[in-house]
Design a protein around this motif. Structure first.
Motif, mmCIF file in Angstrom:
data_model
loop_
_atom_site.group_PDB
_atom_site.id
_atom_site.type_symbol
_atom_site.label_atom_id
_atom_site.label_comp_id
_atom_site.label_asym_id
_atom_site.label_seq_id
_atom_site.Cartn_x
_atom_site.Cartn_y
_atom_site.Cartn_z
ATOM 1 N N LEU A 166 0.816 -1.202 0.000
ATOM 2 C CA LEU A 166 0.000 0.000 0.000
ATOM 3 C C LEU A 166 0.854 1.257 0.000
ATOM 4 C CD1 LEU A 166 -2.963 1.029 0.149
ATOM 5 C CD2 LEU A 166 -2.628 1.187 2.625
ATOM 6 N N GLY A 167 1.900 1.266 0.823
ATOM 7 C CA GLY A 167 2.796 2.410 0.863
ATOM 8 C C GLY A 167 2.902 3.091 2.206
ATOM 9 N N ALA A 168 2.015 2.772 3.171
ATOM 10 C CA ALA A 168 2.064 3.349 4.518
ATOM 11 C C ALA A 168 0.997 2.673 5.368
ATOM 12 C CB ALA A 168 1.854 4.862 4.488
ATOM 13 N N GLU A 169 0.962 3.038 6.642
ATOM 14 C CA GLU A 169 0.031 2.432 7.590
ATOM 15 C C GLU A 169 -0.580 3.498 8.492
ATOM 16 O OE1 GLU A 169 0.157 -0.785 11.327
ATOM 17 O OE2 GLU A 169 1.850 -0.629 9.953
ATOM 18 N N PHE A 170 -1.853 3.344 8.800
ATOM 19 C CA PHE A 170 -2.577 4.232 9.711
ATOM 20 C C PHE A 170 -2.034 4.132 11.137
ATOM 21 C CE2 PHE A 170 -6.134 4.164 12.845
ATOM 22 C CZ PHE A 170 -6.536 5.489 12.785
ATOM 23 N N ILE A 171 -1.911 5.296 11.803
ATOM 24 C CA ILE A 171 -1.577 5.327 13.220
ATOM 25 C C ILE A 171 -2.825 5.642 14.048
ATOM 26 C CG2 ILE A 171 -0.153 6.314 15.045
ATOM 27 C CD1 ILE A 171 1.737 7.377 12.903
ATOM 28 N N ILE A 172 -3.396 6.840 13.795
ATOM 29 C CA ILE A 172 -4.462 7.357 14.644
ATOM 30 C C ILE A 172 -5.110 8.531 13.914
ATOM 31 C CG2 ILE A 172 -2.941 9.006 15.825
ATOM 32 C CD1 ILE A 172 -4.445 8.410 18.435
ATOM 33 N N HIS A 173 -6.306 8.909 14.348
ATOM 34 C CA HIS A 173 -6.908 10.136 13.847
ATOM 35 C C HIS A 173 -7.440 10.933 15.024
ATOM 36 C CE1 HIS A 173 -11.114 8.983 14.548
ATOM 37 N NE2 HIS A 173 -10.818 7.782 14.075
ATOM 38 N N GLY A 174 -7.575 12.230 14.826
ATOM 39 C CA GLY A 174 -8.160 13.093 15.833
ATOM 40 C C GLY A 174 -9.583 13.455 15.458
ATOM 41 N N LYS A 175 -10.059 14.530 16.031
ATOM 42 C CA LYS A 175 -11.429 14.960 15.741
ATOM 43 C C LYS A 175 -11.535 15.401 14.289
ATOM 44 C CE LYS A 175 -11.125 19.891 16.874
ATOM 45 N NZ LYS A 175 -11.700 21.002 17.677
ATOM 46 N N GLN A 176 -12.724 15.259 13.723
ATOM 47 C CA GLN A 176 -12.950 15.729 12.364
ATOM 48 C C GLN A 176 -12.810 17.246 12.337
ATOM 49 O OE1 GLN A 176 -16.424 14.091 10.432
ATOM 50 N NE2 GLN A 176 -16.232 12.161 11.545
ATOM 51 N N GLN A 177 -12.147 17.738 11.299
ATOM 52 C CA GLN A 177 -11.864 19.168 11.202
ATOM 53 C C GLN A 177 -11.554 19.530 9.764
ATOM 54 O OE1 GLN A 177 -7.737 20.066 12.961
ATOM 55 N NE2 GLN A 177 -8.138 17.966 13.705
ATOM 56 N N VAL A 178 -11.560 20.808 9.468
ATOM 57 C CA VAL A 178 -11.175 21.298 8.152
ATOM 58 C C VAL A 178 -9.665 21.331 8.078
ATOM 59 C CG1 VAL A 178 -11.244 23.247 6.546
ATOM 60 C CG2 VAL A 178 -13.272 22.659 7.894
ATOM 61 N N SER A 179 -9.115 20.761 7.018
ATOM 62 C CA SER A 179 -7.666 20.764 6.838
ATOM 63 C C SER A 179 -7.343 21.005 5.375
ATOM 64 C CB SER A 179 -7.059 19.434 7.292
ATOM 65 O OG SER A 179 -5.645 19.442 7.132
ATOM 66 N N LYS A 180 -6.131 21.506 5.140
ATOM 67 C CA LYS A 180 -5.687 21.859 3.787
ATOM 68 C C LYS A 180 -4.897 20.717 3.160
ATOM 69 C CE LYS A 180 -4.561 24.440 0.178
ATOM 70 N NZ LYS A 180 -3.771 25.684 0.270
ATOM 71 N N MET A 181 -5.259 20.382 1.935
ATOM 72 C CA MET A 181 -4.488 19.464 1.117
ATOM 73 C C MET A 181 -3.672 20.275 0.116
ATOM 74 S SD MET A 181 -4.997 16.073 1.535
ATOM 75 C CE MET A 181 -4.821 16.345 3.288
ATOM 76 N N ARG A 182 -2.362 20.081 0.112
ATOM 77 C CA ARG A 182 -1.513 20.748 -0.865
ATOM 78 C C ARG A 182 -1.306 19.821 -2.060
ATOM 79 N NH1 ARG A 182 4.655 21.520 0.384
ATOM 80 N NH2 ARG A 182 3.775 22.011 2.447
ATOM 81 N N CYS A 183 -1.621 20.287 -3.239
ATOM 82 C CA CYS A 183 -1.464 19.471 -4.441
ATOM 83 C C CYS A 183 -0.006 19.504 -4.888
ATOM 84 C CB CYS A 183 -2.363 19.991 -5.556
ATOM 85 S SG CYS A 183 -2.285 19.000 -7.071
ATOM 86 N N ILE A 184 0.605 18.342 -4.975
ATOM 87 C CA ILE A 184 2.013 18.222 -5.361
ATOM 88 C C ILE A 184 2.162 18.010 -6.862
ATOM 89 C CG2 ILE A 184 4.123 16.859 -5.068
ATOM 90 C CD1 ILE A 184 3.333 18.576 -2.634
ATOM 91 N N ASP A 185 1.253 17.253 -7.453
ATOM 92 C CA ASP A 185 1.376 16.925 -8.884
ATOM 93 C C ASP A 185 0.050 17.188 -9.601
ATOM 94 O OD1 ASP A 185 1.902 15.976 -11.384
ATOM 95 O OD2 ASP A 185 2.370 13.923 -10.787
ATOM 96 N N PRO A 186 -0.166 18.415 -10.094
ATOM 97 C CA PRO A 186 -1.414 18.729 -10.795
ATOM 98 C C PRO A 186 -1.521 18.074 -12.164
ATOM 99 C CG PRO A 186 0.084 20.602 -10.884
ATOM 100 C CD PRO A 186 0.713 19.593 -9.958
ATOM 101 N N ARG A 187 -0.451 17.421 -12.615
ATOM 102 C CA ARG A 187 -0.501 16.735 -13.911
ATOM 103 C C ARG A 187 -1.070 15.327 -13.795
ATOM 104 N NH1 ARG A 187 5.758 17.453 -15.031
ATOM 105 N NH2 ARG A 187 5.609 16.800 -12.848
ATOM 106 N N PHE A 188 -1.155 14.816 -12.576
ATOM 107 C CA PHE A 188 -1.687 13.472 -12.392
ATOM 108 C C PHE A 188 -3.185 13.480 -12.690
ATOM 109 C CE2 PHE A 188 -3.250 9.780 -10.070
ATOM 110 C CZ PHE A 188 -2.270 8.829 -10.321
ATOM 111 N N PRO A 189 -3.715 12.402 -13.300
ATOM 112 C CA PRO A 189 -5.139 12.360 -13.610
ATOM 113 C C PRO A 189 -6.015 12.675 -12.393
ATOM 114 C CG PRO A 189 -4.019 10.480 -14.588
ATOM 115 C CD PRO A 189 -3.011 11.174 -13.733
ATOM 116 N N GLY A 190 -6.984 13.565 -12.590
ATOM 117 C CA GLY A 190 -7.899 13.952 -11.528
ATOM 118 C C GLY A 190 -7.448 15.151 -10.718
#
Length: 315
Positions: A166-190
């Motif tokens: 898969l490439g990594a493993e889940f540790i934990i999550h906190g409360k649901q909240q608004v967070s920012k996703m930074r796009c690294i590769d805008p050339r990738f499909p989608g």
């Protein structure tokens, strides 16, 4: 529980009231995808069957399928996993939890160890694998406890074979909240329309044991996030990688119903599926060390606060 209760194939003959009137836009034979949602651990509401109807996530995939010429088979039956069964599919899509070789929470038939190896071999042979959200909360290394300081350690080459695929493993999550996703590769499909990144409410995963060959697509910005599990440098949240001859796409998004209907998530997911199927091309040269140099810096473990003992009733 009989097989029909946890296995459905979305063909024109079986869709019934779920059938869609939208035209198929893609040419050629349909691409067949197994959406596997067995929950040996926590069962998310978006993949829970209610009153014999498809789950919320399945309904969204049923809408995406005709538009992309995809045919989905929906299953929670791990006992079906063998080379012959898997050979009929072009890709596997996991929304799973826990040790899938155990009946666990949903009590649906588990995989055998041979079945687990069969699907890992299937991917490595040149097929596609898509994982959403809790696919990273699956086959934890050494079946370690979900809580405790050992849960936060990176295992490197000692990690479970599924985690390495898969490439990594889940540790934990906190409360649901608004967070920012930074796009690294805008050339990738989608990703083409989301070069500036995006923000919305979600249950964001904190992850560990990233493989060095990840091609990071979206980076989890952490500076403004609340909770000790996010006190770490920005880390990959969506990526692509090659596994042998196969193609692996994972996104940590997908917990909330309104995320599944969000056009941004649908763009990201559709692009990842298309790439995993080999129907869209992209340069997936590893970039994790360049764009997320602190990815292996995990949050510090903090002992959970004990629950308050209810006050004794007054005499």
């Amino acid at each position: 529980m009989n097989r029909r209760s946890f296995l459905r194939t979305t063909t024109a003959a079986t869709l019934g009231s779920w059938a869609l009137s939208r035209p198929i836009l893609a040419a050629g034979p349909k691409r067949k995808i197994l959406f596997f949602s067995k929950s040996s651990g926590f069962e998310h509401s978006v993949i829970t069957y209610k009153n014999g109807q498809p789950s919320y996530a399945e309904k969204q995939l049923l809408e995406m399928g005709p538009k992309n010429n995809w045919e989905f088979t929906f299953s929670k039956d791990g006992s079906l996993f063998n080379p012959q069964y898997l050979a009929q599919f072009d890709a596997l899509f996991f929304y799973t939890t826990g040790d899938l070789c155990s009946p666990g929470t949903d009590k649906n038939p588990p995989m055998s160890p041979e079945g687990k190896q069969a699907f890992l071999d299937y991917v490595a042979s040149g097929k596609g694998f898509i994982g959403s959200h809790s696919a990273a909360d699956t086959f934890h290394t050494a079946n370690e406890a979900v809580k405790g300081p050992d849960r936060y350690k990176n295992h490197g080459e000692e990690a479970d074979a599924y985690v390495k695929m898969l490439g990594a493993e889940f540790i934990i999550h906190g409360k649901q909240q608004v967070s920012k996703m930074r796009c690294i590769d805008p050339r990738f499909p989608g990703m083409e329309n989301h070069a500036d990144g995006f923000s919305f409410q979600e249950e964001w995963y904190s992850l560990k044991d990233y493989r060095k060959d990840l091609h990071v697509l979206l980076l989890q910005e952490t500076e403004s996030m609340e909770g000790p599990m996010y006190q770490r440098p920005p880390y990959p949240a969506t990526w692509a990688r090659k596994h042998g001859k196969g193609r692996v796409f994972y996104t940590s998004m997908g917990h909330r119903e309104d995320v599944w209907t969000n056009p941004i998530f649908q763009d990201v997911l559709a692009g990842g599926i298309s790439w995993a199927l080999g129907d869209a091309t992209a340069d997936v040269t590893p970039n994790i060390e360049q764009v997320a140099p602190g990815a292996l810096t995990n949050p510090n473990y903090e002992e959970p606060k004990p629950k308050a003992t209810p006050a004794a009733p007054k005499p």
